[in-house]
Scaffold this motif. Structure first.
Motif, short mmCIF file in Angstrom:
data_model
loop_
_atom_site.label_atom_id
_atom_site.label_comp_id
_atom_site.label_asym_id
_atom_site.label_seq_id
_atom_site.Cartn_x
_atom_site.Cartn_y
_atom_site.Cartn_z
N ALA A 2 15.83 10.88 -17.90
CA ALA A 2 15.67 12.30 -18.22
C ALA A 2 14.39 12.86 -17.61
O ALA A 2 14.32 14.04 -17.30
CB ALA A 2 15.67 12.51 -19.73
N GLY A 3 13.38 11.99 -17.44
CA GLY A 3 12.12 12.43 -16.84
C GLY A 3 12.28 12.81 -15.38
O GLY A 3 11.51 13.59 -14.85
N LYS A 4 13.29 12.24 -14.70
CA LYS A 4 13.53 12.56 -13.30
C LYS A 4 14.44 13.78 -13.14
O LYS A 4 14.35 14.50 -12.16
CB LYS A 4 14.15 11.36 -12.59
CG LYS A 4 13.22 10.18 -12.48
CD LYS A 4 13.88 9.04 -11.75
CE LYS A 4 12.91 7.87 -11.66
NZ LYS A 4 13.52 6.72 -10.96
N ILE A 5 15.29 14.00 -14.09
CA ILE A 5 16.25 15.10 -14.01
C ILE A 5 15.60 16.43 -14.41
O ILE A 5 15.92 17.47 -13.85
CB ILE A 5 17.49 14.81 -14.87
CG1 ILE A 5 18.24 13.62 -14.29
CG2 ILE A 5 18.40 16.01 -14.96
CD1 ILE A 5 19.42 13.18 -15.11
N LEU A 6 14.68 16.40 -15.36
CA LEU A 6 14.08 17.63 -15.86
C LEU A 6 13.35 18.44 -14.78
O LEU A 6 13.56 19.65 -14.69
CB LEU A 6 13.14 17.30 -17.04
CG LEU A 6 12.61 18.52 -17.80
CD1 LEU A 6 13.74 19.32 -18.39
CD2 LEU A 6 11.65 18.06 -18.89
N PRO A 7 12.50 17.83 -13.93
CA PRO A 7 11.86 18.63 -12.87
C PRO A 7 12.86 19.23 -11.89
O PRO A 7 12.70 20.36 -11.42
CB PRO A 7 10.94 17.65 -12.17
CG PRO A 7 10.69 16.57 -13.15
CD PRO A 7 11.93 16.48 -13.98
N VAL A 8 13.93 18.49 -11.58
CA VAL A 8 14.96 19.01 -10.67
C VAL A 8 15.69 20.17 -11.33
O VAL A 8 15.98 21.19 -10.68
CB VAL A 8 15.94 17.88 -10.27
CG1 VAL A 8 17.11 18.43 -9.48
CG2 VAL A 8 15.22 16.79 -9.50
N LEU A 9 15.96 20.06 -12.61
CA LEU A 9 16.63 21.14 -13.34
C LEU A 9 15.74 22.38 -13.41
O LEU A 9 16.22 23.51 -13.25
CB LEU A 9 17.00 20.65 -14.74
CG LEU A 9 17.83 21.60 -15.60
CD1 LEU A 9 19.18 21.86 -14.92
CD2 LEU A 9 18.04 21.02 -16.98
N LYS A 10 14.43 22.21 -13.63
CA LYS A 10 13.50 23.33 -13.65
C LYS A 10 13.48 24.03 -12.29
O LYS A 10 13.53 25.26 -12.21
CB LYS A 10 12.09 22.86 -13.99
CG LYS A 10 11.85 22.55 -15.43
CD LYS A 10 10.39 22.16 -15.62
CE LYS A 10 10.02 21.85 -17.02
NZ LYS A 10 8.60 21.49 -17.16
N LEU A 11 13.39 23.25 -11.22
CA LEU A 11 13.36 23.82 -9.88
C LEU A 11 14.66 24.56 -9.57
O LEU A 11 14.63 25.66 -9.02
CB LEU A 11 13.12 22.72 -8.84
CG LEU A 11 13.10 23.18 -7.38
CD1 LEU A 11 11.93 24.12 -7.14
CD2 LEU A 11 13.05 22.01 -6.44
N ILE A 17 17.18 31.85 -10.30
CA ILE A 17 16.69 33.15 -10.77
C ILE A 17 16.12 33.96 -9.62
O ILE A 17 16.40 35.16 -9.48
CB ILE A 17 15.66 32.95 -11.89
CG1 ILE A 17 16.35 32.42 -13.16
CG2 ILE A 17 14.93 34.26 -12.20
CD1 ILE A 17 15.40 32.01 -14.25
N ALA A 18 15.32 33.33 -8.75
CA ALA A 18 14.74 34.04 -7.62
C ALA A 18 15.83 34.50 -6.65
O ALA A 18 15.80 35.63 -6.16
CB ALA A 18 13.74 33.15 -6.90
N GLY A 19 16.79 33.66 -6.39
CA GLY A 19 17.90 34.04 -5.51
C GLY A 19 18.73 35.16 -6.09
O GLY A 19 19.15 36.07 -5.38
#
Length: 111
Positions: A2-11, A17-19
């Motif tokens: 989960a520690g590896k997936i969370l930063p990817v999900l945030k990005l 949102i920006a797009g």
């Protein structure tokens, strides 16, 4: 894991949102020319007051009155760009004039 997936999900969320914001701005004509921008501004002026009235009824509190703008943003759409380009285009002529005045001043001093 989960520690590896969370930063990817945030990005992915931030990029989405920006797009989406960029797509909405482009689709509404905000990134187009002067005519498209003034048309989008007119649409916003027509759509915002009913939406604010609906939100006031829904939340049950009154908003203060909006201040009146003393100038028309449509008329000043790219005035900063125009004045900058105007100053840059007249720059070489002004430098030439100042150089001639400086040379004439030095000639007068040498007499």
């Amino acid at each position: 894991m989960a520690g590896k997936i969370l930063p990817v999900l945030k990005l992915a969320t931030k990029v989405t949102i920006a797009g989406g914001a960029l797509y909405v701005a482009y689709d509404s004509g905000l990134l187009g020319g002067r005519e498209q921008g003034s048309e989008a501004l007119g649409k916003a002026k027509a759509a915002i007051p009913p939406a604010v009235d609906e939100w006031v009824k829904y939340f049950g509190f009154e908003l203060p009155a909006f201040p009146k703008i003393g100038f028309a943003p449509v008329e000043a759409w790219n005035s900063g760009v125009h004045s900058s380009i105007s100053a840059l285009s007249s720059g070489p002529t002004a430098v030439g004039d100042y150089t001639n005045q400086g040379l004439q001043y030095l000639k007068d001093l040498a007499k």
